[in-house]
Scaffold this motif. Structure first.
Motif, PDB file in Angstrom:
ATOM      1  N   ASP A  77       8.472  10.842  -2.991  1.00 21.47           N
ATOM      2  CA  ASP A  77       8.967  10.158  -1.523  1.00 21.47           C
ATOM      3  C   ASP A  77       9.537  10.829  -0.492  1.00 21.47           C
ATOM      4  OD1 ASP A  77       7.667   7.615  -2.318  1.00 21.47           O
ATOM      5  OD2 ASP A  77       9.812   6.568  -2.413  1.00 21.47           O
ATOM      6  N   GLY A  93       4.331   6.276  -3.423  1.00 21.99           N
ATOM      7  CA  GLY A  93       3.749   5.081  -3.837  1.00 21.99           C
ATOM      8  C   GLY A  93       2.951   4.620  -2.438  1.00 21.99           C
ATOM      9  N   ASP A  96       5.264   3.140   0.020  1.00 20.50           N
ATOM     10  CA  ASP A  96       6.505   3.816   0.166  1.00 20.50           C
ATOM     11  C   ASP A  96       6.317   4.585   1.587  1.00 20.50           C
ATOM     12  OD1 ASP A  96       7.737   3.026  -1.988  1.00 20.50           O
ATOM     13  OD2 ASP A  96       6.931   4.859  -3.154  1.00 20.50           O
TER      14      ASP A  96
HETATM   15 MG    MG Z   1       7.768   6.184  -4.534  1.00 19.70          MG
END
Ligand code: MG
Ligand code: TZP
Length: 210
Positions: A77, A93, A96
Motif C-alpha cells: 500500500d 488492494g 486501497d
Molecule cells: Mg492493501
C-alpha cells in the motif's frame, strides 16, 4: 518481472506476531528471509509502528536482510515508503489505492502488484482470498478453487499470478495445478514453529504438482 519470484511469497507485519516485542519481531522476519522464501511483503498494520520514521528505518533494515538472502522485497500500500527505500515492488488492494496512479507514481523497474483486477501496466496479480482466512478482518468471500480457476481463465494478458488467503500445505498441490505462479501466505509461516521446514515442504509440493 520473474514469475519464479512469486512462488513462496511471505506477507507479514508486526500484527501477525502479537506475542513478540518489536525487536523480536524484526529478528523473526530477518530469520524468515533465510528459510527459502522467494518474496516478502512488508504489510505493516501494527499499532506499534505508526510513526513514519520508525517504519522507514525498519523497512530499510528488512530490505537489507531480504537483499542479502536474494528475496524480493515488496511494500504493501505505502507508495511513498516504497519509493523512499527503492523497494523491488509495491502491492495494493483494489480498494486501497487507484492502481493507475500507483503505476504513474512508480519507476518502470518497480514491480506493481494488484489484488484481483486485470489492468494494463501491472506486473502481477494477487488473487484471493482463495480460502477462508482469519488473518485479514475485512477479507471478501473466499473464491474457492472454482472461483480461482475462473479468475485465471480471464487473465487474458497472462500476467503472473499469486494466490492468497487461507493457504495451507494441504491445498498447495491443487493450487499449483491451477496454473498459479505462486502462493502468498501469512499464518502458514508466521505461526510455524519451524518456518524453514514449511518452506521446504512448500517447495517440494509445488515442484511435484507442476
Ligand atoms: Mg492493501
Ligand atoms: N489478503 C487476502 S487474504 C489475506 C490478505 C492479506 C490474508 C492471508 O493470510 P493467511 O494467514 O495466509 O490466510
Amino acid at each position: 518481472m520473474n514469475k519464479d519470484d512469486l512462488q513462496r511469497y511471505f506477507v507479514a507485519g508486526s500484527q501477525d506476531f502479537p506475542t513478540l516485542t518489536l525487536s523480536e519481531y524484526e529478528a523473526k522476519i530477518v530469520a524468515m528471509m533465510q528459510t527459502g522464501i522467494t518474496a516478502y511483503q512488508f504489510r505493516e498494520k501494527g499499532a506499534g509502528l505508526t510513526d513514519s520514521a520508525t517504519r522507514l528505518a525498519l523497512a530499510r533494515r528488512l530490505q537489507a536482510a531480504a537483499k542479502a538472502a536474494d528475496v524480493r522485497f515488496f511494500i504493501d500500500d505505502d507508495v511513498d515508503l516504497a519509493l523512499a527505500i527503492g523497494a523491488d515492488g509495491i502491492h495494493v488492494g483494489q480498494d486501497d489505492r487507484d492502481i493507475q496512479t500507483v503505476i504513474a507514481e512508480t519507476p518502470p523497474e518497480m514491480i506493481v502488484g494488484l489484488s484481483v483486477r486485470n489492468v494494463a501496466g501491472l506486473d502481477y496479480l494477487g488473487v484471493g482470498p482463495i480460502f477462508a482466512t482469519t488473518t485479514k478482518a475485512d477479507a471478501a468471500e473466499p473464491l474457492g478453487l472454482a472461483g480461482l480457476t475462473t479468475v485465471l481463465a480471464h487473465n487474458e494478458h497472462h500476467l503472473p499470478t499469486v494466490g492468497i488467503g487461507g493457504i495451507s500445505l494441504a491445498t498447495l498441490p491443487a493450487l499449483a495445478r491451477t496454473g498459479l505462479d505462486g502462493v502468498a501466505v501469512v499464518s502458514l509461516l508466521s505461526q510455524a514453529p519451524d518456518a524453514t521446514m514449511i518452506v521446504q515442504e512448500m517447495t517440494s509440493l509445488w515442484g511435484m504438482a507442476e
